[in-house]
Design an enzyme around this catalytic site. Sequence first.
Site, PDB file in Angstrom:
ATOM      1  N   CYS A  72      23.542  31.078 -37.883  1.00  0.00           N
ATOM      2  CA  CYS A  72      23.316  32.161 -38.629  1.00  0.00           C
ATOM      3  C   CYS A  72      23.203  31.665 -40.107  1.00  0.00           C
ATOM      4  O   CYS A  72      24.150  31.238 -40.657  1.00  0.00           O
ATOM      5  CB  CYS A  72      23.975  33.529 -38.519  1.00  0.00           C
ATOM      6  SG  CYS A  72      24.112  34.709 -39.504  1.00  0.00           S
ATOM      7  N   CYS A  75      25.516  33.764 -42.208  1.00  0.00           N
ATOM      8  CA  CYS A  75      26.849  33.646 -41.838  1.00  0.00           C
ATOM      9  C   CYS A  75      27.369  32.560 -42.572  1.00  0.00           C
ATOM     10  O   CYS A  75      28.407  32.381 -43.495  1.00  0.00           O
ATOM     11  CB  CYS A  75      27.008  33.444 -40.480  1.00  0.00           C
ATOM     12  SG  CYS A  75      26.589  34.882 -39.428  1.00  0.00           S
TER      13      CYS A  75
END
Length: 150
Positions: A72, A75
């Site tokens: 991600c 993230c």
Amino acid sequence: MTSTGGMVVIPCPQCDSLNRLPTDRRGERSRCGRCRSPLFTGTPIVLDEARFGRHAGSSDLPLLVDFWAPWCGPCRAVAPAFAALARELEPRLRLGKVDVDAQPRLAAQHGIQAVPTLVLFHAGREHARHAGGLSGNALRQWAAQHLPNR
């Protein structure tokens, strides 16, 4: 769990042993009574199912968890700000990270449907949640806004 008699219960970030400290001394260089590691390292701890319950349910410290995934992009973008927040806010709260790919049952148990998702736990219960990435300042403001008064 709530503090009693001016004491707080804090799990060790290394061995997960529960430590009881006087409330007014938790900011000092406290060490685990079992493994002698520092109780506050200024870094987020990696949580799995076994550790999660100890830090979210058995601690008097609020726990801010970053549910994330290695693939991600947002993230990975939030990670440095999250780490900086640990240095800034300990010993008022503990920060932890849960890799949803490595811990799918834990993610499902907490209803994580998107990453990154930040969840603030206190006294074993969810206190606040935010799905999506936040910049450093926005992350700091969100955490400050939702921290339980202690």
